[in-house]
Enzyme design. Structure first.
Site, PDB file in Angstrom:
ATOM      1  N   PRO A 110     -18.474 -44.186 -27.453  1.00  0.00           N
ATOM      2  CA  PRO A 110     -17.312 -43.712 -28.201  1.00  0.00           C
ATOM      3  C   PRO A 110     -17.078 -42.233 -27.921  1.00  0.00           C
ATOM      4  O   PRO A 110     -18.033 -41.470 -27.737  1.00  0.00           O
ATOM      5  CB  PRO A 110     -17.716 -43.933 -29.666  1.00  0.00           C
ATOM      6  CG  PRO A 110     -18.863 -44.868 -29.632  1.00  0.00           C
ATOM      7  CD  PRO A 110     -19.557 -44.634 -28.331  1.00  0.00           C
ATOM      8  N   LYS A 111     -15.803 -41.835 -27.860  1.00  0.00           N
ATOM      9  CA  LYS A 111     -15.480 -40.427 -27.628  1.00  0.00           C
ATOM     10  C   LYS A 111     -15.201 -39.737 -28.952  1.00  0.00           C
ATOM     11  O   LYS A 111     -14.232 -40.033 -29.627  1.00  0.00           O
ATOM     12  CB  LYS A 111     -14.270 -40.283 -26.719  1.00  0.00           C
ATOM     13  CG  LYS A 111     -13.998 -38.812 -26.447  1.00  0.00           C
ATOM     14  CD  LYS A 111     -13.119 -38.583 -25.283  1.00  0.00           C
ATOM     15  CE  LYS A 111     -13.080 -37.123 -24.900  1.00  0.00           C
ATOM     16  NZ  LYS A 111     -13.405 -36.163 -25.961  1.00  0.00           N
ATOM     17  N   PHE A 112     -16.074 -38.818 -29.322  1.00  0.00           N
ATOM     18  CA  PHE A 112     -15.907 -38.047 -30.550  1.00  0.00           C
ATOM     19  C   PHE A 112     -15.114 -36.791 -30.230  1.00  0.00           C
ATOM     20  O   PHE A 112     -15.533 -35.987 -29.392  1.00  0.00           O
ATOM     21  CB  PHE A 112     -17.271 -37.662 -31.123  1.00  0.00           C
ATOM     22  CG  PHE A 112     -18.048 -38.822 -31.667  1.00  0.00           C
ATOM     23  CD1 PHE A 112     -18.089 -39.070 -33.024  1.00  0.00           C
ATOM     24  CD2 PHE A 112     -18.730 -39.685 -30.823  1.00  0.00           C
ATOM     25  CE1 PHE A 112     -18.810 -40.151 -33.534  1.00  0.00           C
ATOM     26  CE2 PHE A 112     -19.448 -40.763 -31.311  1.00  0.00           C
ATOM     27  CZ  PHE A 112     -19.487 -40.993 -32.678  1.00  0.00           C
TER      28      PHE A 112
ATOM     29  N   GLY B   3     -11.251 -42.919 -28.500  1.00  0.00           N
ATOM     30  CA  GLY B   3     -11.351 -43.610 -27.229  1.00  0.00           C
ATOM     31  C   GLY B   3     -12.786 -43.802 -26.797  1.00  0.00           C
ATOM     32  O   GLY B   3     -13.710 -43.788 -27.617  1.00  0.00           O
TER      33      GLY B   3
END
Length: 296
Positions: free
Chosen positions: A22-24, A169
Site C-alpha cells: 500500500p502507498k501511504f 494506491g
C-alpha cells in the site's frame, strides 16, 4: 542519501516475481541509527530529527548501523491526515514536543537499506523485506513495516478498499530487484491524479494571491502551482488571511521558471490539486480544503 523512486502506471502490473505494498501518502523519511543516536532525513536531504522527537526516540530501539526507508504519517479519525504531517514537519524545536503529543506520528517502514552497518542496497528486495520484518516487526507502533503481498488479487483488493483510510494506491517492486537510489525502478498505481497537498505559502499580493506554494505527499520540496483562477484567488485571500503570522518565507520550484520566492503561511491548510503523471508536471489547484484546516 538519495532514495529510490517510483514511476506512475495506469494499470496494476501482474506477473511472477512482483511484490505489492500500500502507498501511504505522508512524508518520505530515512531513519539512521549510529552510536546510540537517531537521525531522520527527509527526501530532499534535509535533517528533520528535531521535528519528530517521538520517532527519533522510538528509533533508538533499533540496533546501531540501521538505515530504514519509509513514510511518516499522522492518523486522525482513522485516516491519514496530510495537513497534520506537514504541520509536524514544519514545527519549530519549541513546538515539536507539543505537536508530538497532540499529533503523534507513525512510521511505515518499507525498506531496510543497512543493518548492523552493512549496506544492503545491492541485496534483492525479497531478502531486504525479510530482514525488515524481522527487525522492525517486533517493535510495534510507532515503527511498523508496511504490509506486503505477492498475490495480485489481494493487492487489487487493497487498491479498491484502503482508500477509506487515505491510502491512495500501491507501490509495485520486483522481488529480485536491488535498491537503486535516484532510479525509478518501482511502479506506483494511484486511483487518481487528484490529491491533497499542504499549503505552505503563496506568491503575489496577500489580497489576491497569484499562486500557491505547496508540499505534495512523499516530497518535502515546495512547488508553485499554476496561476489561480480569479474566483479561487479571492477565496484564497480570505482563507489565508491571518495565517502568515510567524510563518517563514521561502522559495519553491516553478515549472519552467526555477526557484520562486513565496510568502509563508502557518501550516495546517490543505488544497486539493491535480498533477500530471510525471514528477515535473504542473500542479493545478482545484479547491481549498477549508474543512481540513488543522487547528492544533
Amino acid at each position: 542519501m538519495k532514495v529510490a523512486l517510483a514511476e506512475p502506471v495506469a494499470a496494476l502490473p501482474r506477473g511472477a516475481g512482483l511484490a505489492y505494498e500500500p502507498k501511504f501518502d505522508g512524508h518520505r523519511l530515512l531513519v539512521f541509527t549510529l552510536d546510540g543516536t537517531a537521525v531522520l532525513q527527509a527526501r530532499s536531504g534535509r535533517i528533520v530529527t528535531a521535528a519528530f522527537p517521538d520517532l527519533a526516540d522510538a528509533a533508538l530501539a533499533l540496533p546501531d548501523g540501521t538505515v530504514l526507508d519509509g513514510e511518516v504519517v499522522v492518523w486522525t479519525g482513522g485516516r491519514i491526515d496530510f495537513a497534520a504531517v506537514q504541520r509536524r514537519a514544519a514545527a519549530t524545536v519549541s513546538r515539536a514536543a507539543l505537536l508530538a503529543r497532540r499529533l503523534p506520528a507513525s512510521y511505515a517502514a518499507f525498506d531496510l537499506l543497512a543493518e548492523g552497518g552493512r549496506d544492503l542496497r545491492s541485496a534483492p528486495y525479497e531478502r531486504r523485506r525479510g530482514r525488515l520484518v524481522g527487525l522492525v516487526g517486533p517493535l510495534g507502533p510507532p515503527l511498523q513495516p508496511v504490509p506486503m503481498t505477492t498475490d495480485a488479487e489481494l493487492a487489487a483488493t487493497w487498491y479498491e478498499t484502503l482508500t477509506a483510510t487515505g491510502v491512495e494506491g500501491l507501490v509495485i517492486k520486483r522481488l529480485g530487484g536491488p535498491y537503486r537510489p535516484g532510479a525509478r525502478d518501482w511502479r506506483k498505481l494511484r486511483h487518481t491524479h487528484v490529491r491533497d497537498a499542504a499549503v505552505v505559502g503563496f506568491t503575489g499580493p496577500a489580497d489576491r494571491p497569484a499562486a500557491l506554494a505547496l508540499v505534495l505527499p512523499d516530497d518535502d520540496t515546495p512547488v508553485v502551482s499554476s496561476p489561480l483562477p480569479p474566483a479561487l484567488r479571492s477565496h484564497a485571500a480570505t482563507t489565508l488571511a491571518g495565517r502568515g503570522t510567524g510563518a517563514a518565507d521561502g522559495v519553491a520550484m516553478a515549472i519552467g521558471v526555477g526557484e520562486v520566492p513565496y510568502r509563508g503561511v502557518v501550516p495546517g491548510l490543505v488544497a486539493e490539486v491535480e498533477r500530471g503523471t510525471t514528477r515535473h508536471s504542473v500542479v493545478t489547484v482545484l479547491r481549498l480544503r477549508d474543512d481540513l484546516i488543522n487547528q492544533v
